[in-house]
Design a protein around this motif. Structure first.
Motif: not given
Length: 390
Positions: A30-32, A52-55, A79-81, A271-272
């Motif tokens: 969901l995020t790195e 964050r703005h590219r997720e 998962t993440g991050g 990936d995110a």
């Protein structure tokens, strides 16, 4: 009343219509970004990182989850991050459950709130929440996680799950700040009403999966346990030899020239930023599929099967890894090679050394032997399986 699962009719299950499901489980990063800055982490970014703005946004994520459900997917791992950093996590979680899929959540537990614990209790994930433990005391935990006050938030999170009766499992990493905590961690597992009281440790840490921080890679390499220390930790389990005897009986043997002898590409990871990968650590741009331009189905039916036919060309891999019967014990794989060397088939010496240390302990090879030079490995495997535990 709205339920959190979709009840399928008998004919709607793909594997009951005469053909297997195309996708058993989907992993979604969901995020790195992470609220920890763990000293050993292979992929974290600061929680306020510009990435964050590219997720993937909420609508795009829902579309991917819907595609997965249409392909017969039975479970999704978030998962993440740190996945709980996303403001839309609760909504994504419910959306996935309403499509009938179970959910696996990987988290450090620090952001578990009373509301989220109550949500997990009311609409169970279907799998235990998996929580990483970085120490049993504030000093050790905060040093390993790189965040002051993190220990108390982690304990609050596990306490909330206990209070609401939510199933969870704990896993730890063996690091210099927390190495003295291992016995206490194992004792705590026995005291808790958790899903699995068996200790699980990470210790042979991966390098940065995006190959984006050479300085961090040098620090990670220094944190890895030596091959001999690795075996000592593994052997703390009284069933280690017995289980390895069973494992080796099924899975060791020379892999040959084909690189993907693992499960990579049979499932999918996202990936995110919306790129489908054969497995989460494998970030090589030549092996990913941009889901803004393609579908999960096309990745699984077209791209990944072709990639799975990739054969090694590196001379050292062909001379050693392709002929080595420790393949099941050794973690050498395209993803590990990518993280270490930026290729898919360069041998990772550290992993080779760890596998040989285990093989010596198990009696598969003698001191000084190289497993790729052993011709009678089947006889040795049989002898190991028949030998009583140490």
């Amino acid at each position: 009343m709205l339920t959190y699962t979709k009840k399928l009719k008998f004919h709607e299950y793909p594997f009951l219509r005469g053909k297997p499901s195309l996708l058993g489980r989907l992993d979604i990063e969901l995020t790195e970004r992470c609220n920890n800055d763990c000293i050993h982490c292979c992929n974290n970014l600061p929680e306020d990182a510009p990435a964050r703005h590219r997720e993937m946004d909420t609508a795009f994520l829902r579309e991917i989850v819907t595609q997965a459900a249409d392909l017969g997917c039975l479970s999704v791992r978030f998962t993440g991050g740190e996945p709980l950093l996303r403001d839309d996590f609760a909504g994504l979680y419910l959306f996935t459950r309403r499509l009938g899929m179970q959910v696996i959540v990987f988290t450090n537990g620090r952001l578990i709130t009373p509301e989220l614990a109550a949500l997990f209790a009311k609409y169970p994930p279907g799998n235990p929440v998996e929580i990483s433990v970085y120490g049993m005391r504030p000093e050790s935990y905060d040093a390993a996680s790189g965040r002051k006050g993190a220990f108390h938030e982690f304990r609050r999170g596990t306490g909330l799950l206990q209070k609401h009766g939510v199933r969870f499992v704990l896993k730890s990493s063996v690091l210099p700040p927390n190495r003295a905590d291992m016995a206490e961690f194992e004792e705590w597992l026995q005291e808790l009403d958790v899903e699995n009281r068996r200790p699980r440790y990470a210790m042979n840490f991966d390098l940065r999966s995006r190959r984006d921080d050479p300085g961090k890679n040098e620090r990670i390499e220094k944190l890895r346990l030596s091959p001999e220390e690795t075996v000592r930790v593994l052997a703390r389990s009284p069933r280690y030899v017995e289980e390895m005897r069973e494992f080796c009986g099924k899975f060791i043997g020379p892999p040959g020239e084909k690189l993907f002898s693992c499960g990579a590409g049979h499932g999918a990871c996202v990936d995110a930023y919306g790129r489908a990968q054969m497995c989460l650590p494998l970030r090589d741009p030549d092996t990913v599929v941009d889901l803004h331009k393609a579908t999960l189905k096309s990745a699984l039916e077209d791209t990944f099967p072709k990639l799975r036919e990739t054969r090694a060309t590196h001379p050292e891999y062909l001379a050693r890894c392709a002929r080595c019967f420790l393949k099941g014990l050794c973690e050498q794989c395209p993803a590990k090679s990518w993280m270490e060397h930026g290729t898919l088939d360069t041998p990772v010496e550290y992993l080779c050394d760890v596998a040989h240390a285990q093989a010596r302990y198990l009696g598969l090879i003698k001191g000084g032997e190289k497993a790729w030079e052993v011709g009678n490995w089947r006889e040795r495997r049989t002898l190991m399986m028949e030998t009583k535990g140490k």
